[in-house]
Scaffold this active site. Sequence first.
Site, PDB file in Angstrom:
ATOM      1  N   THR A  31       0.767  -1.155  -0.256  1.00 18.75           N
ATOM      2  CA  THR A  31      -0.107  -0.107  -0.006  1.00 18.75           C
ATOM      3  C   THR A  31       0.911   1.195  -0.098  1.00 18.75           C
ATOM      4  OG1 THR A  31      -1.628  -1.215   1.111  1.00 18.75           O
ATOM      5  CG2 THR A  31      -1.716   1.180   1.432  1.00 18.75           C
TER       6      THR A  31
ATOM      7  N   ILE B  41     -13.125  -5.671   1.460  1.00 14.24           N
ATOM      8  CA  ILE B  41     -12.750  -4.143   1.611  1.00 14.24           C
ATOM      9  C   ILE B  41     -11.911  -3.918   2.806  1.00 14.24           C
ATOM     10  CG2 ILE B  41     -13.684  -1.770   1.898  1.00 14.24           C
ATOM     11  CD1 ILE B  41     -16.287  -2.872   0.493  1.00 14.24           C
ATOM     12  N   GLY B  42     -10.834  -3.425   2.843  1.00  9.06           N
ATOM     13  CA  GLY B  42      -9.919  -3.123   3.670  1.00  9.06           C
ATOM     14  C   GLY B  42      -9.962  -1.775   4.405  1.00  9.06           C
ATOM     15  N   ASP B  43      -9.064  -1.550   5.073  1.00  6.00           N
ATOM     16  CA  ASP B  43      -9.045  -0.133   5.895  1.00  6.00           C
ATOM     17  C   ASP B  43      -8.608   0.926   4.804  1.00  6.00           C
ATOM     18  OD1 ASP B  43      -6.357  -1.571   5.393  1.00  6.00           O
ATOM     19  OD2 ASP B  43      -5.634   0.189   6.337  1.00  6.00           O
TER      20      ASP B  43
ATOM     21  N   THR C 203      -0.900   1.754   6.889  1.00  2.00           N
ATOM     22  CA  THR C 203      -0.699   0.577   6.182  1.00  2.00           C
ATOM     23  C   THR C 203      -0.449  -0.666   6.915  1.00  2.00           C
ATOM     24  OG1 THR C 203       0.964  -0.301   4.428  1.00  2.00           O
ATOM     25  CG2 THR C 203       1.844   1.186   6.004  1.00  2.00           C
TER      26      THR C 203
ATOM     27  N   GLY D 207      -5.151  -4.899   6.935  1.00  2.00           N
ATOM     28  CA  GLY D 207      -6.371  -3.935   7.177  1.00  2.00           C
ATOM     29  C   GLY D 207      -7.475  -4.585   8.176  1.00  2.00           C
TER      30      GLY D 207
HETATM   31  N1  ASN Z   1      -0.229  -3.601   2.659  1.00  5.22           N
HETATM   32  C1  ASN Z   1      -1.211  -2.854   3.213  1.00  5.22           C
HETATM   33  O1  ASN Z   1      -1.112  -1.862   3.676  1.00  5.22           O
HETATM   34  C2  ASN Z   1      -2.760  -3.704   2.851  1.00  5.22           C
HETATM   35  C3  ASN Z   1      -3.816  -2.848   3.291  1.00  5.22           C
HETATM   36  N2  ASN Z   1      -3.923  -2.018   4.577  1.00  5.22           N
HETATM   37  C4  ASN Z   1      -5.042  -3.627   3.231  1.00  5.22           C
HETATM   38  O2  ASN Z   1      -5.163  -4.578   4.278  1.00  5.22           O
HETATM   39  O3  ASN Z   1      -5.970  -3.585   2.374  1.00  5.22           O
END
Ligand code: ASN
Length: 334
Positions: free
Chosen positions: A188, A217-219, A239, A242
């Site tokens: 990310t 759906i993530g964070d 990051t 999530g």
């Molecule tokens: N590498 C990441 O930051 C992934 C992101 N936070 C997710 O879980 O979608």
Amino acid sequence: MPRPVLLIHGGAGDITDARIAGKFKGIKEALRAAWQHLDGYGDADAGSDSALDAVEAAVRSMELDEAFNAGYGACLNTDQEVEMEASLMEGRHLRAGCVTLLRDVMHPITVARRLMEKQRHVFIGGPPAQQLALSTGSERLPPGALITESARQALREFEQQQAAGKDTTFARTELDAAQNRTDPNGDTVGAVAMDRHGHIVVGTSTGGITGKWPGRIGDTPLLGCGTYADDSVGGCSTTGHGETIMRYNLAQRILAAIQHKGLSAQAAAEQECQLMTQRIGGTGGAIVVDHNGELGISFTSSRMAWGYVKDGIIHYGIEHNELLQEPFLAAPQP
Ligand SMILES: NC(=O)C[C@H](N)C(=O)O
């Protein structure tokens, strides 16, 4: 008058040694592409949107770079497809644009900006998000155009792990270094900028996590989790895992620690990343700029790529307690 600030990250996780050079190159390129919007170089008066322009430029640069898990090089879901997410927020009027489950366009962060600036909703997902992108100037890419061999390899490894009965709860952001495997998955990306008027903008963009369910759906597109900006407090992009970050509301908690506990940006980022991991188990990282322009950079993952520009020097790193430096050496202006 505050000095402009630009702080970016290229993802938290168990990034293998082989991928460090690519991350550093991409971080420096993104800073160089974006800084001109803040210091007035390419912008006659570093106008009112300079922080917005800087954040969009930094994130777009990393979305184009396969070293990162955003845009080209985004990770794959279990259907071997890319579904991207992004959010953008400005701290003056608390306007925001968030997109999720977006397919086959190059720059989710730009779609988020168009949503924020021109539409009456804040968050849109799936085919309507793509429709918005296409109807506002994005090109439709052929299916599969965003997929890299590294992303395919990451999914293959994920599937092998699942078949071997291993715990894949924390997906790619958590497993690699411990098991000494390659980490073909980028991470990310995010950017926080403050312009000379003290206006703060934050943007974050991702492909999510390898092996996610279609529709997960993530964070990253969630305000208060992946992104938050408020000129009176600060701005934060996160990051990492999530599912952990969204349950903890990481960005919002960091800003609350600055606002209500009087912590510095650095102390707030450290405290909340650590408390999150102690309490829930997943790891993550954050970059923060407070309303005074002070920076915070912290992560509980093994590594997180980050960088910022200050006094003509690019500062960057990826290990804990690492600070590398290089002259900014701006590209000659036309
Ligand atoms: N590498 C990441 O930051 C992934 C992101 N936070 C997710 O879980 O979608």
